[in-house]
Design an enzyme around this catalytic site. Sequence first.
Site, PDB file in Angstrom:
ATOM      1  N   ASP A 104      -0.467  -1.300  -4.367  1.00  0.00           N
ATOM      2  CA  ASP A 104      -1.879  -1.469  -4.013  1.00  0.00           C
ATOM      3  C   ASP A 104      -2.497  -0.091  -3.713  1.00  0.00           C
ATOM      4  OD1 ASP A 104      -4.109  -3.023  -3.365  1.00  0.00           O
ATOM      5  OD2 ASP A 104      -3.548  -3.163  -1.244  1.00  0.00           O
ATOM      6  N   HIS A 105      -3.614   0.197  -4.330  1.00  0.00           N
ATOM      7  CA  HIS A 105      -4.349   1.451  -4.071  1.00  0.00           C
ATOM      8  C   HIS A 105      -3.502   2.719  -4.236  1.00  0.00           C
ATOM      9  CE1 HIS A 105      -8.046  -0.503  -2.746  1.00  0.00           C
ATOM     10  NE2 HIS A 105      -7.297  -1.359  -2.083  1.00  0.00           N
ATOM     11  N   SER A 145       0.869  -1.185   0.000  1.00  0.00           N
ATOM     12  CA  SER A 145       0.000   0.000   0.000  1.00  0.00           C
ATOM     13  C   SER A 145       0.906   1.234   0.000  1.00  0.00           C
ATOM     14  CB  SER A 145      -0.868   0.005   1.260  1.00  0.00           C
ATOM     15  OG  SER A 145      -0.037   0.176   2.405  1.00  0.00           O
ATOM     16  N   HIS A 185     -10.945  -7.231  -4.071  1.00  0.00           N
ATOM     17  CA  HIS A 185     -10.339  -6.619  -2.874  1.00  0.00           C
ATOM     18  C   HIS A 185     -11.168  -6.985  -1.649  1.00  0.00           C
ATOM     19  CE1 HIS A 185      -7.382  -3.572  -4.499  1.00  0.00           C
ATOM     20  NE2 HIS A 185      -7.899  -4.095  -5.598  1.00  0.00           N
ATOM     21  N   GLY A 186     -10.616  -6.689  -0.498  1.00  0.00           N
ATOM     22  CA  GLY A 186     -11.367  -6.876   0.743  1.00  0.00           C
ATOM     23  C   GLY A 186     -11.781  -8.319   0.936  1.00  0.00           C
ATOM     24  N   ALA A 187     -10.848  -9.231   0.655  1.00  0.00           N
ATOM     25  CA  ALA A 187     -11.228 -10.649   0.577  1.00  0.00           C
ATOM     26  C   ALA A 187     -10.693 -11.489   1.732  1.00  0.00           C
ATOM     27  CB  ALA A 187     -10.752 -11.223  -0.754  1.00  0.00           C
ATOM     28  N   SER A 188     -10.405 -10.860   2.842  1.00  0.00           N
ATOM     29  CA  SER A 188      -9.949 -11.663   3.988  1.00  0.00           C
ATOM     30  C   SER A 188     -11.119 -12.443   4.573  1.00  0.00           C
ATOM     31  CB  SER A 188      -9.338 -10.750   5.064  1.00  0.00           C
ATOM     32  OG  SER A 188      -7.984 -10.490   4.755  1.00  0.00           O
ATOM     33  N   HIS A 210     -12.880  -3.713   2.939  1.00  0.00           N
ATOM     34  CA  HIS A 210     -11.569  -3.838   3.576  1.00  0.00           C
ATOM     35  C   HIS A 210     -11.705  -3.982   5.098  1.00  0.00           C
ATOM     36  CE1 HIS A 210     -10.258  -1.780  -0.230  1.00  0.00           C
ATOM     37  NE2 HIS A 210      -9.379  -2.752  -0.153  1.00  0.00           N
TER      38      HIS A 210
HETATM   39  P1  13P Z   1      -8.645  -7.230   3.387  1.00  0.00           P
HETATM   40  O1  13P Z   1      -8.693  -6.069   4.318  1.00  0.00           O
HETATM   41  O2  13P Z   1      -9.951  -7.940   3.339  1.00  0.00           O
HETATM   42  O3  13P Z   1      -7.510  -8.153   3.663  1.00  0.00           O
HETATM   43  O4  13P Z   1      -8.417  -6.644   1.902  1.00  0.00           O
HETATM   44  C1  13P Z   1      -7.127  -6.322   1.463  1.00  0.00           C
HETATM   45  C2  13P Z   1      -7.118  -5.567   0.184  1.00  0.00           C
HETATM   46  O5  13P Z   1      -8.068  -5.483  -0.550  1.00  0.00           O
HETATM   47  C3  13P Z   1      -5.855  -4.906  -0.167  1.00  0.00           C
HETATM   48  O6  13P Z   1      -5.970  -4.146  -1.320  1.00  0.00           O
HETATM   49  O1  G3H Z   2      -6.425  -2.298   0.935  1.00  0.00           O
HETATM   50  C1  G3H Z   2      -5.504  -1.793   1.509  1.00  0.00           C
HETATM   51  C2  G3H Z   2      -4.816  -2.226   2.688  1.00  0.00           C
HETATM   52  O2  G3H Z   2      -5.402  -3.313   3.332  1.00  0.00           O
HETATM   53  C3  G3H Z   2      -4.663  -1.060   3.625  1.00  0.00           C
HETATM   54  O3  G3H Z   2      -3.358  -0.928   3.885  1.00  0.00           O
HETATM   55  O4  G3H Z   2      -3.321   0.274   6.103  1.00  0.00           O
HETATM   56  O5  G3H Z   2      -1.270  -0.013   4.704  1.00  0.00           O
HETATM   57  O6  G3H Z   2      -3.061   1.571   3.973  1.00  0.00           O
HETATM   58  P1  G3H Z   2      -2.739   0.318   4.706  1.00  0.00           P
HETATM   59 ZN    ZN Z   3      -7.882  -3.245  -1.518  1.00  0.00          ZN
END
Ligand code: 13P
Ligand code: G3H
Ligand code: ZN
Length: 306
Positions: free
Chosen positions: A80-81, A48, A207-210, A176
């Site tokens: 990422d992002h 990130s 994304h957000g796939a935990s 997320h």
């Molecule tokens: P999680 O917070 O679900 O692990 O998602 C991570 C993510 O999308 C990072 O870009």
């Molecule tokens: O999707 C993004 C990350 O999970 C967030 O990461 O806390 O390092 O910005 P960060």
């Molecule tokens: Zn993400």
Amino acid sequence: MKTLNFYFKDCVKNGYVIGAYNFNNLETLKGICLGCKKTSSPAIVALSEGAFSYLGENFIKNTFESAKKEYKIPLFLHLDHGKSFEMCKKAVDLGFDSVMIDASALPFEENVKLTKKVVAYAHKKGVLVEAELGVLSGVEDNVSAQADHFTNPQKAKEFVEKTGCDTLAVSIGTSHGAYKYKGEQKIHFDVLKKIEAEIPNTPLVLHGASSVPQEYVETINKFGGSIKGANGTNESTLKKLATKHHIYKINTDTDIRLCYMAALRKFLCEQPEVFDPRVPNGKIIEEISKLVEHKNKKVFMCENKK
Ligand code: 13P
Ligand code: G3H
Ligand code: ZN
């Protein structure tokens, strides 16, 4: 060595995804690589913007190159992002394999304009670009009710045509962090199917796939933490998304953080006499590697896809 371009097509054709694991330090990177080595899998390791500045350019470049040499698995470095052209340019210039320009919070035409600019720069240097359309629900939203945040399938087609991005992150109900659902989880397969019909040749990203494993949550809470009510997307749903859809990359950050903190908290409480950080750090690496091994084998189905 197979390229990311190869995996774009192979994942969708053969029903698996590449895990995109976020890392922040040497322990997380080692744990991810070790897990992928055990399963003979490719991996995308993602930074990130926050992780990028935490590590610094020289550490990023050198630790990544060292990890590639050490573990001999297909390893790809991803931003990422990325929120700005300047950030994406920095990652491209540093030798990243792919960058994400996340202009999803901007109005459609501005998202198109910024994404196009990043694509033009990155493609000249052979770097792939992930973009995002739609907004992932935040922690406070009731995700199942935020239909207007989801990726609009027709707009997705227009967006991909106008920008020339290589892959697209879609919003279909995930979010997320460690608190994903207020009630039952709701992933919108109907929206996903419409997107796939509109842009059948664009690999998609989730994304957000935990899955927020409850064993980590319980361990953290048991050993002095306080993350009550944390929850994620269940693994059977993730497996379905990984194997039966056009998704080629699934992002995981939160699960690694939870795994890390559970191992650390447990260790420090159970072995208070230890003051050599290599001992708990070794345990953290081992636990992250087990998590990654499990995901690759049972959820992402990318075992032996090296
Ligand atoms: P999680 O917070 O679900 O692990 O998602 C991570 C993510 O999308 C990072 O870009
Ligand atoms: O999707 C993004 C990350 O999970 C967030 O990461 O806390 O390092 O910005 P960060
Ligand atoms: Zn993400």
